[in-house]
Design an enzyme around this catalytic site. Structure first.
Site, PDB file in Angstrom:
ATOM      1  CB  THR A  17      -0.693   0.117   1.110  1.00 31.51           C
ATOM      2  OG1 THR A  17      -0.111   0.010   2.079  1.00 31.51           O
ATOM      3  CG2 THR A  17      -1.752  -1.065   1.378  1.00 31.51           C
TER       4      THR A  17
ATOM      5  CG  ASP B  95      10.769  -1.746   4.448  1.00 30.61           C
ATOM      6  OD1 ASP B  95       9.500  -1.759   4.338  1.00 30.61           O
ATOM      7  OD2 ASP B  95      11.103  -2.155   3.013  1.00 30.61           O
TER       8      ASP B  95
HETATM    9  C1  GLA Z   1       9.067  -4.351   1.192  1.00 32.78           C
HETATM   10  C2  GLA Z   1       9.410  -2.758   0.696  1.00 32.78           C
HETATM   11  C3  GLA Z   1       7.937  -1.966   0.781  1.00 32.78           C
HETATM   12  C4  GLA Z   1       6.332  -2.362   1.248  1.00 32.78           C
HETATM   13  C5  GLA Z   1       6.403  -3.837   1.080  1.00 32.78           C
HETATM   14  C6  GLA Z   1       4.796  -4.606   0.631  1.00 32.78           C
HETATM   15  O1  GLA Z   1       8.970  -4.457   2.072  1.00 32.78           O
HETATM   16  O2  GLA Z   1      10.513  -2.611   0.146  1.00 32.78           O
HETATM   17  O3  GLA Z   1       8.239  -1.184   0.535  1.00 32.78           O
HETATM   18  O4  GLA Z   1       5.992  -1.992  -0.404  1.00 32.78           O
HETATM   19  O5  GLA Z   1       7.420  -4.562   0.404  1.00 32.78           O
HETATM   20  O6  GLA Z   1       4.131  -3.975   1.231  1.00 32.78           O
END
Ligand code: GLA
Length: 384
Positions: free
Chosen positions: A33, A174
């Site tokens: 999202t 993240d």
């Molecule tokens: C990875 C990406 C995040 C996010 C997730 C899915 O962790 O680094 O930015 O898009 O996937 O929620």
């Protein structure tokens, strides 16, 4: 810690000016999202990446890792997409991004000790970026660790390191998690305006544990699949005449989907829209202390990621099915998918049983043994 200081001493001949660290994360809900301007709900893991660092008078970045005992040297002005390659891109990219923002940053000597499992979908790269960003902020007097706004600036620089230098087209969840999550809280992250809210997340009074299972299946985030999902979302948004899919949340879903020309775009959009709604469902259930409801929403999220977004895999489905069959309140894949980790909400008394059942199921399916461990919501990037 002494090992990190010792290694720094060996490399540079002097003690580091300090040690900074940042956590990995698991996302409780709100998957895929972030790049749709949506909501996510990560917690910081107890697992951290530490970096010992000192500023240099010149523009050289000297980067060393305890994990692979390698050293890389690169000048800040030579940092570019694909250079340096590998994990050092995350370190060099952060300093590059901070300089590009106009901050007076110089070279650094950096020694890294990463304790976030690699390739497990637990954001070891964001932990590394944010530890380095924290160090650079303090060492060059940027003061960006001291306020939420400053931390937002650091998280954005870390994301650009990942997107522009390491070449991974990830969203910002993240890095935001590593910068803003706090102990005993989940972070309600609004990726449209960058605002954050701390949601109490302390399961001990409920006798429930959040169990992470690293499936050890390969995490193919950097390959085409993640980018392909992003592109589908952008395509759907364009057809719907909106900037991001966040804007169609709240509209009648069937009518929105009917405007899309093919089944794949309809499924991808349905996941994003329903997943954004599930974040606030979980926030409400957590505030009410209704963990059974949280668990049900976890499972709905997993099914949506598996069937509509198609980012799950055999190993992740096996964790979820096995955990649910052995008493978990809820279970779902977390992170980008295609391998990596799943999370399960498990009554404390059942943790050993669920862990053993997952191990047995993997053995019976001739899969690499997974690794399960309980986690609690931990602290963000800071000076140690
Ligand atoms: C990875 C990406 C995040 C996010 C997730 C899915 O962790 O680094 O930015 O898009 O996937 O929620």
């Amino acid at each position: 810690m002494p090992r990190l200081q010792d290694a720094f001493m060996t490399l540079t001949g002097h003690a580091p000016d300090g040690v900074w660290s940042a956590p990995g994360r698991v996302n409780l809900i709100g998957e895929h999202t972030d790049y749709n301007g949506g909501l996510a709900l990560p917690i910081a893991l107890p697992h951290r990446t530490r970096c010992a660092a000192s500023p240099r008078e010149d523009d050289l970045l000297r980067i060393h890792s305890l994990q692979d005992d390698s050293s890389v040297e690169v000048r800040i002005d030579d940092v570019a997409e694909g250079h340096p390659a590998g994990w050092t891109a995350y370190v060099a990219g952060v300093v590059w991004a901070l300089r590009k923002d106009g901050n007076a940053v110089r070279g650094l000597d950096v020694v890294v000790d990463g304790q976030v499992p690699l390739g497990a979908g637990l954001s070891s790269s964001a932990a590394l970026e944010c530890a380095v960003a924290a160090a650079a902020s303090d060492l060059f007097g940027l003061g960006l660790l001291d306020s939420s706004d400053g931390r937002r600036v650091l998280a954005a620089a870390c994301q650009r390191a990942e997107n522009d230098i390491a070449g991974a087209p990830t969203g910002g969840m993240d890095q935001a998690a590593a910068m803003h999550c706090t102990e005993r809280h989940a972070l309600r992250l609004d990726c449209l305006d960058g605002t954050t809210e701390q949601v109490p997340f302390d399961l001990t009074s409920h006798d429930v544990v959040l169990l992470v299972t690293d499936t050890r299946a390969s995490h193919a985030l950097a390959d085409g699949q993640y980018g392909a999902r992003r592109e589908s979302c952008e395509q759907a948004a364009e057809i719907l005449g909106v900037e991001t899919l966040r804007e169609v949340v709240g509209r009648p879903l069937d009518e929105t989907l009917a405007l899309l020309p093919d089944e794949v775009l309809r499924r991808r959009t349905r996941h994003v829209v329903t997943e954004i709604a599930r974040v606030d469902e979980v926030v409400s259930s957590l505030r009410e202390g209704d963990l059974a409801a949280v668990g049900r929403t976890f499972v709905a999220s997993h099914e949506s990621l598996r069937d509509d977004y198609e980012v799950s895999c055999t190993e992740l489905d096996l964790v979820v099915d096995t955990a649910m069959a052995h008493g978990a309140l809820g279970s779902r894949m977390t992170g980008g998918g295609f391998g990596g980790s799943a999370i399960s909400l498990v009554p404390a008394a059942d943790v050993d049983r669920v862990t053993a059942a997952i191990e047995d199921a993997f053995a019976a399916a001739h899969l690499t043994p997974p690794s399960s461990f309980p986690v609690t919501a931990s602290a963000p990037a800071h000076r140690d």
